[in-house]
Design a protein around this motif. Structure first.
Motif, mmCIF file in Angstrom:
data_model
loop_
_atom_site.group_PDB
_atom_site.id
_atom_site.type_symbol
_atom_site.label_atom_id
_atom_site.label_comp_id
_atom_site.label_asym_id
_atom_site.label_seq_id
_atom_site.Cartn_x
_atom_site.Cartn_y
_atom_site.Cartn_z
ATOM 1 N N ILE A 82 0.841 -1.317 0.115
ATOM 2 C CA ILE A 82 0.042 -0.020 -0.083
ATOM 3 C C ILE A 82 0.796 1.140 -0.103
ATOM 4 C CG2 ILE A 82 -1.799 1.218 1.042
ATOM 5 C CD1 ILE A 82 -2.581 -1.534 2.538
ATOM 6 N N VAL A 83 0.836 2.238 -0.882
ATOM 7 C CA VAL A 83 1.528 3.404 -1.179
ATOM 8 C C VAL A 83 0.625 4.672 -0.565
ATOM 9 C CG1 VAL A 83 2.746 4.946 -2.513
ATOM 10 C CG2 VAL A 83 2.882 2.262 -3.161
ATOM 11 N N VAL A 84 0.992 5.089 0.479
ATOM 12 C CA VAL A 84 0.388 6.014 1.107
ATOM 13 C C VAL A 84 0.858 7.324 1.150
ATOM 14 C CG1 VAL A 84 -0.694 6.550 3.431
ATOM 15 C CG2 VAL A 84 -0.265 3.988 2.804
ATOM 16 N N THR A 85 -0.161 8.393 0.542
ATOM 17 C CA THR A 85 0.442 9.815 0.410
ATOM 18 C C THR A 85 -0.640 10.772 0.676
ATOM 19 O OG1 THR A 85 -0.152 9.638 -1.991
ATOM 20 C CG2 THR A 85 2.103 9.363 -1.482
ATOM 21 N N GLY A 86 -0.650 11.968 0.740
ATOM 22 C CA GLY A 86 -1.607 12.847 0.663
ATOM 23 C C GLY A 86 -2.585 12.771 1.990
ATOM 24 N N LYS A 87 -3.902 12.860 1.816
ATOM 25 C CA LYS A 87 -4.800 12.904 2.885
ATOM 26 C C LYS A 87 -4.790 11.312 3.682
ATOM 27 C CE LYS A 87 -7.377 16.696 2.587
ATOM 28 N NZ LYS A 87 -6.430 17.499 3.032
ATOM 29 N N ALA A 88 -4.254 10.466 2.813
ATOM 30 C CA ALA A 88 -4.393 9.071 3.628
ATOM 31 C C ALA A 88 -3.311 8.985 4.589
ATOM 32 C CB ALA A 88 -4.380 7.983 2.757
ATOM 33 N N LYS A 89 -2.254 9.849 4.356
ATOM 34 C CA LYS A 89 -0.973 9.593 5.107
ATOM 35 C C LYS A 89 -1.245 10.601 6.198
ATOM 36 C CE LYS A 89 2.937 11.309 5.841
ATOM 37 N NZ LYS A 89 4.055 12.433 5.750
ATOM 38 N N GLU A 90 -2.017 11.554 6.040
ATOM 39 C CA GLU A 90 -2.338 12.501 7.091
ATOM 40 C C GLU A 90 -3.034 11.620 8.307
ATOM 41 O OE1 GLU A 90 -4.304 16.047 6.114
ATOM 42 O OE2 GLU A 90 -2.490 16.771 4.891
#
Ligand SMILES: Cc1cc2nc3c(=O)[nH]c(=O)nc-3n(C[C@H](O)[C@H](O)[C@H](O)COP(=O)(O)O)c2cc1C
Length: 189
Positions: A48-56
């Motif tokens: 799972i590559v997590v960036t942006g809002k999901a990373k927040e």
């Protein structure tokens, strides 16, 4: 990088520049993960590559763990640690490795070990591209929070999490407990 140099230059990085990581590099790294050995060649991992809002959202979960962990610390160390947890050290990307689950403990162990092999390939590939990582299981202290943030179903086991990004600096290499391998190696005839 030459293999043995690469192995020794991989270090856990806990402070990252905000610079983005290209999709091409992320895919190269995950391709290395995908070429790990796996139990029964099941290749039972997913990434799972997590960036942006999901990373927040993921950071909110780890931030809460950080708050509890550092609750007795003095300032500024306390706030710095909480900020580190909340942002995963400022990394622009977090990668989560999951594997299949099984009701049989030996099969579950096989799945988990396959996921660990993929994880290590990811760490080494990232280092070869000049990118930092840190194998982390600490965020799984709020496993429900991680599952919720990323919609991970119960039939996937979370192996570990790593931030991914360009380090603000490469930390000094950690000493090994037994660098000469006098105690760690057992020769049995
Ligand atoms: C299974 C596992 C879990 C780890 N969990 C964490 C963690 O939650 N947080 C963290 O900062 N580092 C974590 N680490 C990184 C270790 O602290 C690190 O590998 C160790 O201190 C040696 O340093 P090096 O990776 O720079 O060689 C973990 C490493 C492993 C293999």
């Amino acid at each position: 990088m030459e293999f043995f140099e690469l192995v020794k230059k991989r270090q856990s990085v806990r402070s990252y520049k905000p610079d983005p990581v290209s999709r091409e590099n992320i895919m190269k790294i995950l391709d290395a993960g995908n070429f790990a050995p796996s139990g029964q060649n099941q290749q039972q991992w997913e990434f799972i590559v997590v960036t942006g809002k999901a990373k927040e959202k993921l950071g909110e979960s780890y931030g809460k763990i950080g708050e509890a962990y550092a609750s007795q610390w003095e300032e500024p160390a306390k706030s710095q640690f909480i900020e580190y947890a909340r942002t995963y050290g400022g990394a622009p990307v977090v990668i989560v490795v999951t594997v299949d689950t099984s009701k049989y403990p030996s099969t579950q162990k096989m799945h988990l070990e396959s996921g660990c092999a993929a994880m290590q390939n990811i760490l080494l590939a990232a280092r070869d591209l000049g990118l930092g990582t840190c194998w982390m299981t600490g965020p799984l202290n709020d496993e429900a929070g991680v599952r919720e943030a990323l919609n991970i179903p119960e039939d996937r086991e979370i192996v570990a999490v790593t931030p991914l990004g360009y380090p603000t600096e490469w930390p000094p290499m950690r000493d090994r407990v037994d660098p000469d391998l006098t105690k760690k190696v057992h020769w049995v005839d």
